[in-house]
Design an enzyme around this catalytic site. Sequence first.
Site, short mmCIF file in Angstrom:
data_model
loop_
_atom_site.label_atom_id
_atom_site.label_comp_id
_atom_site.label_asym_id
_atom_site.label_seq_id
_atom_site.Cartn_x
_atom_site.Cartn_y
_atom_site.Cartn_z
N HIS A 164 -6.22 5.98 1.02
CA HIS A 164 -7.30 5.09 0.59
C HIS A 164 -7.72 4.10 1.68
O HIS A 164 -8.75 3.45 1.56
CB HIS A 164 -6.92 4.35 -0.70
CG HIS A 164 -5.88 3.29 -0.56
ND1 HIS A 164 -4.57 3.46 -0.94
CD2 HIS A 164 -5.96 2.03 -0.09
CE1 HIS A 164 -3.89 2.36 -0.72
NE2 HIS A 164 -4.71 1.48 -0.20
N ASP A 194 -1.61 9.91 -1.69
CA ASP A 194 -2.21 8.76 -1.00
C ASP A 194 -1.65 8.60 0.41
O ASP A 194 -1.31 7.49 0.83
CB ASP A 194 -2.01 7.48 -1.80
CG ASP A 194 -3.01 6.39 -1.41
OD1 ASP A 194 -3.89 6.67 -0.58
OD2 ASP A 194 -2.88 5.25 -1.91
N GLY A 266 -4.47 -5.41 2.61
CA GLY A 266 -4.41 -5.17 4.04
C GLY A 266 -3.07 -4.60 4.49
O GLY A 266 -2.96 -4.10 5.61
N ASN A 267 -2.03 -4.68 3.63
CA ASN A 267 -0.74 -4.07 3.94
C ASN A 267 -0.74 -2.56 3.70
O ASN A 267 0.24 -1.89 4.03
CB ASN A 267 0.38 -4.69 3.08
CG ASN A 267 0.97 -5.94 3.70
OD1 ASN A 267 0.82 -7.03 3.17
ND2 ASN A 267 1.65 -5.78 4.83
N SER A 268 -1.79 -2.04 3.10
CA SER A 268 -1.85 -0.61 2.81
C SER A 268 -1.51 0.23 4.02
O SER A 268 -2.09 0.06 5.09
CB SER A 268 -3.25 -0.22 2.34
OG SER A 268 -3.50 -0.64 1.04
N ILE A 323 3.77 26.71 -10.32
CA ILE A 323 4.32 27.77 -11.17
C ILE A 323 3.55 27.93 -12.47
O ILE A 323 3.79 28.86 -13.22
CB ILE A 323 5.81 27.53 -11.48
CG1 ILE A 323 6.01 26.22 -12.25
CG2 ILE A 323 6.63 27.53 -10.19
CD1 ILE A 323 7.44 26.02 -12.75
N GLY A 324 2.61 27.01 -12.76
CA GLY A 324 1.75 27.19 -13.93
C GLY A 324 2.34 26.76 -15.24
O GLY A 324 2.17 27.46 -16.25
N VAL A 325 3.04 25.61 -15.25
CA VAL A 325 3.54 25.07 -16.51
C VAL A 325 3.20 23.59 -16.60
O VAL A 325 3.01 22.92 -15.59
CB VAL A 325 5.08 25.23 -16.66
CG1 VAL A 325 5.47 26.69 -16.67
CG2 VAL A 325 5.82 24.47 -15.58
#
Length: 533
Positions: A164, A194, A266-268, A323-325
């Site tokens: 972000h 992120d 700003g720490n992101s 895996i589709g669950v």
Amino acid sequence: MKHRSVLAALMGSCLSAAPLARTLCVLTPCALASYALAPSALAPYALAPRALAEPAISPPAARAVHAAPDSYADLAARLLPAVVNISISATLKPGESDDDDDGPDASPEDGPQVPQFPPGSPMEKFFHDYMNRRPTPSGPPRKMQALGSGFIISPDGFIVTNNHVIKDADKVSVTLQDGTVLPARIVGRDSRTDLAVIKIDGKAPFPTVAFGDSDKARVGDRVLAIGNPFGLSGTVTNGIVSSRGRDINHGLYDDYIQTDASINRGNSGGPLFDLDGQVIGINTAIYSSSGGSIGIGFAIPANDARGVIEQLRRDGHVSRGWIGVRVQNVTHEIADSIGLKPEKGAMIATVDPKGPASAAGMKTGDVILSLDGKPIDGHALPRLVAEIAPGTRARFGLWRKGKTREALVTVKASPEAPDMPPTPEKTKGPSTLALADLGVTFAAIDDANRTKYGLSDSQRGVVVTDVTQDGPADTRGLQPGDVVTEVQQIAVNAPEALSKELARARAQKKHTVLLLVQGQDGLRWVPLPLSGD
């Protein structure tokens, strides 16, 4: 958050006229995006409550810990050169705002309330002028500047930060500890975790910091956070690990380290260090009602980030296992109703009939107890499966109607389209690719095609611009406006890249080529015959 004051907007805070008891602020570089914390829409992934009474256990064996230092100065001096400030410029479209603190209850009619001042006073004129400068749907695009943090992980200039921080950036620059400003390019990004990787050139070798083992971090361990809060470069704060494994309803892969080290706007993307000077987390979000630190910050664990960052450096995007669950934690009530003792595992709520789990015999109502021999729960399963490389066979321990069994599942690549790095404005090769034998024409995604087909700024791939009626592409459902993002599970961002993958498939004597297509109804896999039949 309705009726946010103009004064609060000018101060860049997340203040609201209707205060929320608890607010999660993602540490966006330009303005803090605030979201009221409510029960997740994905309720099946909520953590099960702990039992009220637990048997007495012996305390764990003590391990060597760092004595409280008289000063962190030596450690900070060693780490500061590798922590950088990241500046981005972005273009806001008409109607967009660089202030992201509109809450989930905001509506188009909601607007900022102007404070009342004496008629004719200078402040009345100031706020009147400010209101007239606010973006409108019909106004021209505007430039926005924003700041974030990052840290260098290799001598040749690879830098880790949050997605972000650099999302939608037209231009990225990095300021080193000595004040040197260097241009940077986006290597890869991943919105689901992120995380992002950017690259600077020149002045190598750069000072670096290394990842540590975040699994060894215990609640109560001392930590340092270094970053760029409110644009104040090279700021060091200290605290402790407050908790582990936090789920803040940000996504399926939540597994945050909580800390009380001061983390602010700003720490992101800045690092969270242990006292050995190793990165154990990437600072990402805070819990706050004002946008400022109240001692509840969240960092992505280094062990969760390491694999994602390696893929971003190598491939520019992340391929995840699937895996589709869909699962949920086994609560006390669920365990009691099905006779499972003790309560543990992840209960399957739905199974994709075309997914790997279905092919391996998994069924709705099965309880997944382990993955490759390690105990599992519903909260951790999506993240752990995503970390498995596609094509790997994984062993799942199941519980079904009172009996245990195993299922060997060949993990496939997730059908979700990965986030791709920006396509350079000037690309080599043709901008279109016409395949008469397949009855389809592809084109690069430029500004004209984005407008024509309503594609988002973040959309990557190659757009279908023409389809021959009753041709192979038409019979497989391709239509103008569809976007091909992968060919044979290889990302393509230009017609030249798509042509190269088709040629590779033909050289391998394949009869069909598998396309990952983004259409109006979402992503789908399309097998396109290469023979033209």
